[in-house]
Write an enzyme that holds these catalytic residues in place. Structure first.
Site, short mmCIF file in Angstrom:
data_model
loop_
_atom_site.label_atom_id
_atom_site.label_comp_id
_atom_site.label_asym_id
_atom_site.label_seq_id
_atom_site.Cartn_x
_atom_site.Cartn_y
_atom_site.Cartn_z
CB THR A 125 -0.81 0.05 0.98
OG1 THR A 125 -1.50 1.11 1.26
CG2 THR A 125 -0.37 0.17 2.61
CG ASP A 126 -1.22 4.85 -0.66
OD1 ASP A 126 -1.39 3.75 0.08
OD2 ASP A 126 -1.81 6.20 -1.26
CD GLU A 127 -3.35 3.51 4.45
OE1 GLU A 127 -2.15 3.36 6.00
OE2 GLU A 127 -4.08 3.35 4.60
CE1 TYR A 153 -3.32 -1.92 5.43
CE2 TYR A 153 -3.25 0.35 5.39
CZ TYR A 153 -3.43 -1.05 5.45
OH TYR A 153 -3.49 -1.25 3.80
CE LYS A 157 -0.40 -4.26 3.25
NZ LYS A 157 -0.89 -5.70 2.86
P1 NAD Z 1 -9.60 -6.61 2.55
O1 NAD Z 1 -9.64 -6.27 4.11
O2 NAD Z 1 -11.83 -6.35 2.51
O3 NAD Z 1 -9.49 -8.02 3.20
C1 NAD Z 1 -8.53 -8.79 3.48
C2 NAD Z 1 -8.59 -10.51 3.43
O4 NAD Z 1 -8.13 -10.92 3.58
C3 NAD Z 1 -10.07 -10.90 3.63
O5 NAD Z 1 -10.78 -11.84 3.04
C4 NAD Z 1 -9.46 -11.96 5.61
O6 NAD Z 1 -10.68 -12.96 5.55
C5 NAD Z 1 -8.02 -12.33 4.79
N1 NAD Z 1 -7.40 -12.65 5.45
C6 NAD Z 1 -7.41 -12.20 6.98
N2 NAD Z 1 -6.32 -12.56 8.26
C7 NAD Z 1 -6.04 -13.82 7.24
C8 NAD Z 1 -5.22 -14.89 7.17
N3 NAD Z 1 -4.59 -14.59 8.45
N4 NAD Z 1 -4.62 -15.03 6.69
C9 NAD Z 1 -5.60 -15.51 5.55
N5 NAD Z 1 -6.64 -14.94 4.81
C10 NAD Z 1 -6.98 -13.78 5.63
O7 NAD Z 1 -8.68 -6.16 2.19
P2 NAD Z 1 -8.98 -4.88 0.93
O8 NAD Z 1 -8.71 -4.17 1.18
O9 NAD Z 1 -9.63 -6.17 0.03
O10 NAD Z 1 -7.07 -5.47 0.80
C11 NAD Z 1 -6.39 -6.26 0.03
C12 NAD Z 1 -5.23 -5.70 0.22
O11 NAD Z 1 -4.62 -4.72 -0.56
C13 NAD Z 1 -4.19 -5.80 1.71
O12 NAD Z 1 -3.10 -6.98 1.55
C14 NAD Z 1 -4.13 -4.25 1.62
O13 NAD Z 1 -2.98 -4.42 2.49
C15 NAD Z 1 -3.97 -4.00 -0.23
N6 NAD Z 1 -4.93 -3.40 -0.21
C16 NAD Z 1 -5.76 -1.91 0.08
C17 NAD Z 1 -6.37 -1.12 -0.62
C18 NAD Z 1 -7.47 -0.43 -0.52
O14 NAD Z 1 -7.85 0.83 -0.68
N7 NAD Z 1 -7.97 -1.45 0.45
C19 NAD Z 1 -4.96 -0.16 -1.64
C20 NAD Z 1 -4.06 -0.24 -1.20
C21 NAD Z 1 -3.31 -2.15 -0.90
O1 DAU Z 2 -4.14 4.41 0.78
C1 DAU Z 2 -4.70 2.56 0.68
C2 DAU Z 2 -4.84 2.31 1.90
O2 DAU Z 2 -6.32 3.04 2.15
C3 DAU Z 2 -5.15 0.84 1.75
O3 DAU Z 2 -3.86 0.33 2.67
C4 DAU Z 2 -5.90 0.42 3.36
O4 DAU Z 2 -6.05 -0.93 3.65
C5 DAU Z 2 -7.52 1.10 3.11
O5 DAU Z 2 -7.86 1.39 3.79
C6 DAU Z 2 -7.37 2.81 2.92
O6 DAU Z 2 -6.77 3.21 3.78
P1 DAU Z 2 -7.34 4.76 4.29
O7 DAU Z 2 -7.40 4.86 6.05
O8 DAU Z 2 -7.20 6.23 3.70
O9 DAU Z 2 -8.42 4.20 4.68
P2 DAU Z 2 -10.25 4.53 4.86
O10 DAU Z 2 -11.40 4.09 3.50
O11 DAU Z 2 -10.67 4.23 6.13
O12 DAU Z 2 -10.29 5.99 5.29
C7 DAU Z 2 -9.89 7.05 3.69
C8 DAU Z 2 -10.41 8.66 4.77
O13 DAU Z 2 -11.62 8.11 4.81
C9 DAU Z 2 -9.92 8.43 5.41
O14 DAU Z 2 -8.46 9.97 5.65
C10 DAU Z 2 -10.58 9.09 6.79
C11 DAU Z 2 -12.19 9.15 6.42
N1 DAU Z 2 -12.98 8.42 6.64
C12 DAU Z 2 -13.00 6.89 6.79
C13 DAU Z 2 -14.80 6.76 7.12
C14 DAU Z 2 -14.48 5.15 7.67
C15 DAU Z 2 -14.14 9.28 7.35
O15 DAU Z 2 -13.89 10.34 7.71
N2 DAU Z 2 -14.78 8.84 8.24
C16 DAU Z 2 -15.32 7.38 7.90
O16 DAU Z 2 -16.65 7.25 8.70
#
Ligand code: NAD
Ligand code: DAU
Length: 345
Positions: A125-127, A153, A157
Protein backbone atom coordinates in the site's frame (compact mmCIF):
# COMPACT_ATOMS: atom_id res chain seq x y z
CA UNK A 1 0.06 -22.31 -14.16
CA UNK A 2 -1.28 -22.76 -10.63
CA UNK A 3 -1.68 -19.63 -8.53
CA UNK A 4 -2.56 -19.25 -4.85
CA UNK A 5 -4.44 -16.05 -4.11
CA UNK A 6 -4.49 -15.30 -0.40
CA UNK A 7 -7.23 -13.03 0.96
CA UNK A 8 -9.26 -13.76 -2.17
CA UNK A 9 -12.59 -13.54 -0.32
CA UNK A 10 -11.96 -9.88 0.59
CA UNK A 11 -12.53 -6.74 -1.47
CA UNK A 12 -9.55 -6.50 -3.85
CA UNK A 13 -8.75 -10.24 -3.77
CA UNK A 14 -12.24 -11.20 -4.97
CA UNK A 15 -12.14 -8.57 -7.73
CA UNK A 16 -8.73 -9.95 -8.72
CA UNK A 17 -10.10 -13.50 -8.92
CA UNK A 18 -12.87 -12.41 -11.32
CA UNK A 19 -10.35 -10.42 -13.34
CA UNK A 20 -7.91 -13.33 -13.62
CA UNK A 21 -10.54 -16.03 -14.32
CA UNK A 22 -11.70 -13.91 -17.21
CA UNK A 23 -8.22 -13.18 -18.54
CA UNK A 24 -6.50 -16.51 -17.84
CA UNK A 25 -9.34 -19.08 -17.78
CA UNK A 26 -6.87 -21.89 -18.48
CA UNK A 27 -4.91 -21.28 -15.24
CA UNK A 28 -5.73 -22.93 -11.90
CA UNK A 29 -6.53 -20.68 -8.94
CA UNK A 30 -6.68 -21.49 -5.26
CA UNK A 31 -8.29 -18.88 -3.06
CA UNK A 32 -6.88 -19.22 0.44
CA UNK A 33 -8.72 -17.13 3.03
CA UNK A 34 -9.29 -17.22 6.78
CA UNK A 35 -12.75 -15.68 6.34
CA UNK A 36 -12.32 -13.03 9.00
CA UNK A 37 -15.12 -10.46 9.35
CA UNK A 38 -13.83 -8.98 6.05
CA UNK A 39 -13.76 -12.25 4.12
CA UNK A 40 -17.06 -13.11 2.48
CA UNK A 41 -17.75 -16.16 0.34
CA UNK A 42 -20.71 -14.31 -1.15
CA UNK A 43 -18.10 -12.19 -2.97
CA UNK A 44 -17.12 -15.32 -4.89
CA UNK A 45 -20.52 -16.89 -5.59
CA UNK A 46 -20.18 -16.75 -9.39
CA UNK A 47 -16.42 -17.30 -9.43
CA UNK A 48 -16.79 -20.55 -7.51
CA UNK A 49 -18.84 -21.97 -10.39
CA UNK A 50 -15.64 -21.89 -12.46
CA UNK A 51 -13.96 -25.30 -12.61
CA UNK A 52 -10.49 -23.77 -12.21
CA UNK A 53 -11.16 -22.03 -8.89
CA UNK A 54 -10.91 -23.85 -5.60
CA UNK A 55 -11.54 -22.32 -2.16
CA UNK A 56 -9.50 -23.33 0.89
CA UNK A 57 -10.19 -21.89 4.34
CA UNK A 58 -7.06 -21.23 6.38
CA UNK A 59 -4.73 -18.79 8.09
CA UNK A 60 -1.56 -17.54 6.36
CA UNK A 61 0.13 -17.36 9.78
CA UNK A 62 -0.48 -21.08 10.46
CA UNK A 63 2.84 -22.57 9.36
CA UNK A 64 1.83 -26.23 9.38
CA UNK A 65 -1.35 -25.57 7.45
CA UNK A 66 0.52 -23.45 4.86
CA UNK A 67 3.32 -26.01 4.40
CA UNK A 68 0.80 -28.86 3.99
CA UNK A 69 -1.11 -26.83 1.41
CA UNK A 70 2.03 -25.96 -0.60
CA UNK A 71 3.20 -29.56 -0.47
CA UNK A 72 -0.13 -30.85 -1.74
CA UNK A 73 -0.79 -28.17 -4.36
CA UNK A 74 2.70 -27.31 -5.65
CA UNK A 75 1.76 -23.76 -6.74
CA UNK A 76 3.76 -21.79 -9.32
CA UNK A 77 2.84 -18.41 -7.90
CA UNK A 78 1.53 -16.79 -4.71
CA UNK A 79 -0.21 -13.42 -4.72
CA UNK A 80 -0.65 -12.17 -1.16
CA UNK A 81 -3.71 -9.99 -0.57
CA UNK A 82 -4.45 -11.46 2.88
CA UNK A 83 -4.23 -8.80 5.55
CA UNK A 84 -5.98 -6.96 8.29
CA UNK A 85 -6.65 -3.84 6.23
CA UNK A 86 -8.55 -1.22 8.25
CA UNK A 87 -6.51 1.59 9.83
CA UNK A 88 -9.13 2.41 12.51
CA UNK A 89 -9.23 -1.19 13.71
CA UNK A 90 -5.42 -1.19 13.90
CA UNK A 91 -5.58 1.81 16.24
CA UNK A 92 -7.80 -0.10 18.68
CA UNK A 93 -6.51 -3.66 18.15
CA UNK A 94 -2.97 -3.77 16.73
CA UNK A 95 -2.14 -7.42 17.65
CA UNK A 96 -3.94 -9.12 14.81
CA UNK A 97 -2.29 -6.74 12.32
CA UNK A 98 1.16 -7.77 13.49
CA UNK A 99 0.27 -11.43 13.37
CA UNK A 100 -1.38 -11.59 9.96
CA UNK A 101 0.41 -8.82 8.10
CA UNK A 102 3.94 -9.51 9.35
CA UNK A 103 4.10 -13.10 10.61
CA UNK A 104 1.66 -14.36 7.97
CA UNK A 105 3.70 -12.82 5.15
CA UNK A 106 6.84 -14.37 6.69
CA UNK A 107 5.24 -17.84 6.71
CA UNK A 108 4.21 -17.50 3.05
CA UNK A 109 7.75 -16.41 2.10
CA UNK A 110 9.21 -19.41 3.95
CA UNK A 111 6.80 -21.72 2.16
CA UNK A 112 7.78 -20.20 -1.19
CA UNK A 113 11.45 -20.92 -0.40
CA UNK A 114 10.83 -24.41 0.89
CA UNK A 115 8.65 -25.66 -1.96
CA UNK A 116 10.74 -24.65 -4.97
CA UNK A 117 11.58 -20.95 -5.06
CA UNK A 118 8.00 -20.01 -5.88
CA UNK A 119 7.21 -16.62 -7.44
CA UNK A 120 5.74 -14.33 -4.77
CA UNK A 121 3.89 -11.05 -5.17
CA UNK A 122 3.19 -8.86 -2.13
CA UNK A 123 0.16 -6.57 -2.44
CA UNK A 124 1.23 -3.54 -0.45
CA UNK A 125 0.00 0.00 0.00
CA UNK A 126 1.01 3.63 -0.46
CA UNK A 127 0.50 4.04 3.30
CA UNK A 128 3.98 2.60 3.89
CA UNK A 129 5.38 5.98 2.76
CA UNK A 130 3.55 7.87 5.52
CA UNK A 131 1.84 11.04 4.37
CA UNK A 132 2.47 14.27 2.46
CA UNK A 133 1.66 17.82 3.58
CA UNK A 134 -1.55 19.37 2.25
CA UNK A 135 0.21 22.53 1.09
CA UNK A 136 2.75 20.81 -1.21
CA UNK A 137 0.73 19.51 -4.19
CA UNK A 138 4.03 19.17 -6.08
CA UNK A 139 5.13 16.22 -3.88
CA UNK A 140 4.37 12.56 -4.75
CA UNK A 141 5.41 9.14 -3.45
CA UNK A 142 7.90 7.44 -5.75
CA UNK A 143 9.37 3.95 -5.23
CA UNK A 144 12.43 5.70 -3.76
CA UNK A 145 10.49 7.58 -1.06
CA UNK A 146 11.68 6.29 2.34
CA UNK A 147 9.24 4.13 4.31
CA UNK A 148 7.68 6.20 7.08
CA UNK A 149 4.52 4.48 8.28
CA UNK A 150 2.07 6.18 10.68
CA UNK A 151 -0.41 3.58 11.98
CA UNK A 152 -0.03 0.02 13.29
CA UNK A 153 -1.62 -1.06 9.99
CA UNK A 154 0.82 0.78 7.75
CA UNK A 155 3.79 -0.14 9.95
CA UNK A 156 2.82 -3.82 9.67
CA UNK A 157 2.58 -3.51 5.86
CA UNK A 158 5.95 -1.71 5.73
CA UNK A 159 7.48 -4.54 7.79
CA UNK A 160 6.07 -7.11 5.37
CA UNK A 161 7.58 -5.19 2.44
CA UNK A 162 11.01 -5.15 4.09
CA UNK A 163 10.86 -8.87 4.84
CA UNK A 164 9.79 -9.57 1.24
CA UNK A 165 12.75 -7.56 -0.09
CA UNK A 166 15.12 -9.28 2.36
CA UNK A 167 14.04 -12.72 1.06
CA UNK A 168 14.92 -11.60 -2.45
CA UNK A 169 18.30 -10.17 -1.50
CA UNK A 170 19.27 -12.97 0.90
CA UNK A 171 17.74 -16.06 -0.71
CA UNK A 172 17.16 -14.89 -4.27
CA UNK A 173 13.43 -15.57 -3.92
CA UNK A 174 11.63 -14.22 -7.02
CA UNK A 175 9.46 -11.49 -5.53
CA UNK A 176 7.75 -8.28 -6.58
CA UNK A 177 5.85 -5.71 -4.51
CA UNK A 178 3.11 -3.29 -5.55
CA UNK A 179 2.10 -0.24 -3.53
CA UNK A 180 -1.30 1.02 -4.51
CA UNK A 181 -3.38 4.02 -3.51
CA UNK A 182 -6.98 3.83 -2.15
CA UNK A 183 -9.21 1.45 -4.09
CA UNK A 184 -12.96 1.69 -4.55
CA UNK A 185 -15.51 -0.53 -6.28
CA UNK A 186 -17.76 -3.56 -5.69
CA UNK A 187 -17.39 -5.91 -2.68
CA UNK A 188 -15.61 -3.43 -0.37
CA UNK A 189 -16.52 -4.00 3.27
CA UNK A 190 -18.63 -1.05 4.51
CA UNK A 191 -16.16 -0.02 7.20
CA UNK A 192 -14.23 1.91 4.52
CA UNK A 193 -15.13 5.46 3.50
CA UNK A 194 -16.98 4.99 0.19
CA UNK A 195 -19.29 2.02 0.91
CA UNK A 196 -19.97 3.27 4.45
CA UNK A 197 -21.03 6.69 3.15
CA UNK A 198 -23.17 5.21 0.35
CA UNK A 199 -25.02 2.97 2.83
CA UNK A 200 -25.53 5.76 5.38
CA UNK A 201 -26.70 8.24 2.74
CA UNK A 202 -29.16 5.73 1.30
CA UNK A 203 -30.55 5.07 4.79
CA UNK A 204 -30.64 8.75 5.84
CA UNK A 205 -28.06 8.11 8.55
CA UNK A 206 -25.38 10.65 9.53
CA UNK A 207 -22.17 10.64 7.48
CA UNK A 208 -19.29 10.66 10.01
CA UNK A 209 -16.46 12.73 8.50
CA UNK A 210 -13.25 12.62 10.54
CA UNK A 211 -12.06 16.09 11.56
CA UNK A 212 -12.58 18.74 8.92
CA UNK A 213 -12.56 16.23 6.06
CA UNK A 214 -9.64 17.93 4.32
CA UNK A 215 -7.49 14.79 4.16
CA UNK A 216 -6.67 13.77 0.62
CA UNK A 217 -6.75 10.27 -0.87
CA UNK A 218 -5.75 9.19 -4.39
CA UNK A 219 -8.69 6.99 -5.51
CA UNK A 220 -8.29 4.16 -8.01
CA UNK A 221 -11.02 1.90 -9.41
CA UNK A 222 -10.31 -1.63 -8.20
CA UNK A 223 -10.15 -3.22 -11.68
CA UNK A 224 -7.34 -0.84 -12.61
CA UNK A 225 -5.41 -2.17 -9.61
CA UNK A 226 -6.09 -5.77 -10.74
CA UNK A 227 -4.82 -4.96 -14.23
CA UNK A 228 -1.61 -3.49 -12.77
CA UNK A 229 -0.93 -6.60 -10.65
CA UNK A 230 -1.48 -8.89 -13.66
CA UNK A 231 1.06 -6.83 -15.66
CA UNK A 232 3.60 -7.01 -12.82
CA UNK A 233 3.15 -10.81 -12.67
CA UNK A 234 3.61 -11.06 -16.45
CA UNK A 235 6.33 -8.50 -17.12
CA UNK A 236 7.52 -6.98 -13.81
CA UNK A 237 11.20 -7.09 -12.97
CA UNK A 238 11.99 -9.51 -10.14
CA UNK A 239 13.02 -7.78 -6.91
CA UNK A 240 11.30 -4.52 -7.87
CA UNK A 241 8.63 -2.33 -6.27
CA UNK A 242 5.90 -0.75 -8.41
CA UNK A 243 3.71 2.15 -7.27
CA UNK A 244 0.13 2.10 -8.57
CA UNK A 245 -2.10 5.17 -8.62
CA UNK A 246 -4.01 7.27 -11.10
CA UNK A 247 -3.47 10.92 -10.09
CA UNK A 248 -7.00 11.16 -8.78
CA UNK A 249 -6.70 13.11 -5.55
CA UNK A 250 -9.83 14.13 -3.69
CA UNK A 251 -10.49 15.47 -0.21
CA UNK A 252 -12.81 13.36 1.91
CA UNK A 253 -15.37 16.18 1.82
CA UNK A 254 -15.29 16.12 -1.99
CA UNK A 255 -15.95 12.37 -2.03
CA UNK A 256 -18.72 12.56 0.55
CA UNK A 257 -20.52 15.47 -1.12
CA UNK A 258 -20.30 13.68 -4.47
CA UNK A 259 -21.96 10.61 -2.91
CA UNK A 260 -24.72 12.80 -1.41
CA UNK A 261 -25.26 14.50 -4.74
CA UNK A 262 -25.47 11.21 -6.68
CA UNK A 263 -27.83 9.64 -4.12
CA UNK A 264 -29.97 12.79 -4.02
CA UNK A 265 -29.43 13.36 -0.28
CA UNK A 266 -28.79 16.55 1.68
CA UNK A 267 -25.40 17.71 2.96
CA UNK A 268 -27.18 18.14 6.33
CA UNK A 269 -26.41 14.43 6.84
CA UNK A 270 -22.69 15.23 7.21
CA UNK A 271 -21.45 15.09 10.80
CA UNK A 272 -17.87 16.03 11.65
CA UNK A 273 -16.59 13.60 14.29
CA UNK A 274 -13.41 13.15 16.35
CA UNK A 275 -10.45 12.62 14.06
CA UNK A 276 -8.51 9.36 13.61
CA UNK A 277 -5.35 9.54 15.78
CA UNK A 278 -2.26 10.05 13.63
CA UNK A 279 -4.52 10.60 10.60
CA UNK A 280 -2.43 10.73 7.41
CA UNK A 281 -3.03 14.01 5.61
CA UNK A 282 -2.41 13.28 1.95
CA UNK A 283 -1.49 10.29 -0.20
CA UNK A 284 -0.39 10.83 -3.78
CA UNK A 285 1.31 8.27 -5.99
CA UNK A 286 3.72 8.93 -8.82
CA UNK A 287 2.96 6.01 -11.20
CA UNK A 288 5.68 6.89 -13.76
CA UNK A 289 7.62 3.64 -13.29
CA UNK A 290 4.73 1.24 -13.94
CA UNK A 291 3.57 3.41 -16.83
CA UNK A 292 6.96 3.59 -18.51
CA UNK A 293 8.15 0.03 -17.82
CA UNK A 294 4.90 -1.96 -18.09
CA UNK A 295 2.61 0.34 -20.08
CA UNK A 296 -0.01 0.53 -17.32
CA UNK A 297 -2.45 3.36 -17.01
CA UNK A 298 -5.82 3.63 -15.27
CA UNK A 299 -8.84 3.10 -17.50
CA UNK A 300 -11.77 4.15 -15.31
CA UNK A 301 -12.20 7.85 -14.57
CA UNK A 302 -13.52 8.61 -11.08
CA UNK A 303 -16.71 10.25 -12.38
CA UNK A 304 -17.61 6.94 -14.07
CA UNK A 305 -16.24 4.58 -11.42
CA UNK A 306 -18.08 6.24 -8.56
CA UNK A 307 -21.39 5.96 -10.42
CA UNK A 308 -20.80 2.22 -11.12
CA UNK A 309 -19.87 1.80 -7.46
CA UNK A 310 -22.91 3.61 -6.05
CA UNK A 311 -25.16 1.64 -8.43
CA UNK A 312 -23.50 -1.61 -7.39
CA UNK A 313 -24.12 -1.04 -3.66
CA UNK A 314 -27.67 0.15 -4.22
CA UNK A 315 -28.48 -2.90 -6.34
CA UNK A 316 -26.83 -5.37 -3.93
CA UNK A 317 -29.03 -4.78 -0.92
CA UNK A 318 -28.98 -8.43 0.05
CA UNK A 319 -25.16 -8.49 0.11
CA UNK A 320 -25.16 -5.38 2.33
CA UNK A 321 -27.93 -6.68 4.57
CA UNK A 322 -26.12 -9.96 5.22
CA UNK A 323 -23.14 -7.91 6.44
CA UNK A 324 -25.37 -5.59 8.47
CA UNK A 325 -27.06 -8.59 10.10
CA UNK A 326 -23.74 -9.87 11.40
CA UNK A 327 -21.56 -8.10 13.94
CA UNK A 328 -21.60 -4.80 12.03
CA UNK A 329 -23.82 -2.87 14.47
CA UNK A 330 -21.46 -3.67 17.30
CA UNK A 331 -18.50 -2.57 15.18
CA UNK A 332 -20.23 0.69 14.28
CA UNK A 333 -21.01 1.43 17.90
CA UNK A 334 -17.43 0.68 18.94
CA UNK A 335 -15.96 3.00 16.33
CA UNK A 336 -18.40 5.88 16.31
CA UNK A 337 -20.03 6.07 19.77
CA UNK A 338 -18.03 8.04 22.38
CA UNK A 339 -15.36 8.43 19.74
CA UNK A 340 -13.73 11.32 21.53
CA UNK A 341 -12.90 9.00 24.47
CA UNK A 342 -11.98 5.88 22.55
CA UNK A 343 -9.64 7.69 20.19
CA UNK A 344 -8.19 10.08 22.78
CA UNK A 345 -4.38 10.09 22.78
P1 NAD B 1 -10.05 -6.77 2.94
O1 NAD B 1 -9.98 -6.48 4.41
O2 NAD B 1 -11.30 -6.47 2.20
O3 NAD B 1 -9.72 -8.31 2.69
C1 NAD B 1 -8.71 -9.00 3.37
C2 NAD B 1 -8.95 -10.49 3.19
O4 NAD B 1 -7.88 -11.20 3.86
C3 NAD B 1 -10.26 -11.00 3.82
O5 NAD B 1 -10.90 -11.87 2.93
C4 NAD B 1 -9.81 -11.74 5.07
O6 NAD B 1 -10.67 -12.81 5.43
C5 NAD B 1 -8.43 -12.26 4.62
N1 NAD B 1 -7.55 -12.52 5.75
C6 NAD B 1 -7.30 -11.72 6.83
N2 NAD B 1 -6.43 -12.34 7.67
C7 NAD B 1 -6.10 -13.52 7.10
C8 NAD B 1 -5.24 -14.57 7.47
N3 NAD B 1 -4.54 -14.52 8.62
N4 NAD B 1 -5.12 -15.65 6.66
C9 NAD B 1 -5.84 -15.72 5.51
N5 NAD B 1 -6.69 -14.75 5.10
C10 NAD B 1 -6.81 -13.66 5.89
O7 NAD B 1 -8.81 -6.01 2.31
P2 NAD B 1 -8.64 -5.34 0.87
O8 NAD B 1 -9.08 -3.94 0.95
O9 NAD B 1 -9.20 -6.26 -0.15
O10 NAD B 1 -7.05 -5.32 0.77
C11 NAD B 1 -6.35 -6.43 0.22
C12 NAD B 1 -4.86 -6.14 0.25
O11 NAD B 1 -4.59 -4.96 -0.49
C13 NAD B 1 -4.32 -5.88 1.66
O12 NAD B 1 -3.07 -6.47 1.76
C14 NAD B 1 -4.20 -4.35 1.74
O13 NAD B 1 -3.16 -3.99 2.60
C15 NAD B 1 -3.88 -4.01 0.30
N6 NAD B 1 -4.32 -2.68 -0.17
C16 NAD B 1 -5.62 -2.26 0.00
C17 NAD B 1 -6.02 -1.03 -0.53
C18 NAD B 1 -7.44 -0.54 -0.39
O14 NAD B 1 -7.73 0.61 -0.75
N7 NAD B 1 -8.38 -1.33 0.10
C19 NAD B 1 -5.10 -0.24 -1.23
C20 NAD B 1 -3.78 -0.69 -1.37
C21 NAD B 1 -3.42 -1.92 -0.85
O1 DAU C 1 -4.08 4.07 0.63
C1 DAU C 1 -4.33 2.70 0.65
C2 DAU C 1 -5.10 2.34 1.90
O2 DAU C 1 -6.41 2.87 1.74
C3 DAU C 1 -5.14 0.84 2.16
O3 DAU C 1 -3.85 0.38 2.42
C4 DAU C 1 -6.06 0.52 3.33
O4 DAU C 1 -6.19 -0.90 3.47
C5 DAU C 1 -7.43 1.11 3.06
O5 DAU C 1 -8.28 0.89 4.15
C6 DAU C 1 -7.32 2.60 2.77
O6 DAU C 1 -6.92 3.33 3.98
P1 DAU C 1 -7.62 4.71 4.40
O7 DAU C 1 -7.44 4.88 5.84
O8 DAU C 1 -7.21 5.81 3.49
O9 DAU C 1 -9.16 4.31 4.02
P2 DAU C 1 -10.55 4.58 4.76
O10 DAU C 1 -11.62 4.20 3.78
O11 DAU C 1 -10.60 3.98 6.11
O12 DAU C 1 -10.56 6.15 4.94
C7 DAU C 1 -10.43 7.03 3.82
C8 DAU C 1 -10.42 8.45 4.37
O13 DAU C 1 -11.74 8.75 4.89
C9 DAU C 1 -9.47 8.67 5.53
O14 DAU C 1 -8.92 9.98 5.44
C10 DAU C 1 -10.36 8.57 6.77
C11 DAU C 1 -11.69 9.10 6.26
N1 DAU C 1 -12.90 8.52 6.91
C12 DAU C 1 -13.05 7.18 6.93
C13 DAU C 1 -14.16 6.59 7.50
C14 DAU C 1 -14.33 5.10 7.54
C15 DAU C 1 -13.88 9.37 7.44
O15 DAU C 1 -13.77 10.60 7.39
N2 DAU C 1 -14.99 8.79 8.00
C16 DAU C 1 -15.16 7.43 8.08
O16 DAU C 1 -16.19 6.98 8.65
Amino acid sequence: MKRIITGGAGFIGSNFIYYMLNLHPEDEFICLDKLTYAGNLENLTEALEHKNLKFVKGDIADRKFIYDLFEAEKPDQVINFAAESHVDRSVLYPDEFLNTNIMGTGVLLDACRKYGNIRFHQVSTDEVYGDLPLDRPDLFFTEKTPLHASSPYSASKASADLITQAYHRTYNLPVTISRCSNNYGAYQFPEKLIPLMIWNAEHDKQLPVYGEGKNVRDWLYVEDHCHAIDLILEKGKIGEVYNIGGHNEKTNMEVVTMILEKTGKSTDLIKHVTDRPGHDRRYAIDPTKIHDELGWEPETPFAKGIVYTIDWYLSHNEWMEHIMNGSYDKYYETMYKDREHKFAR
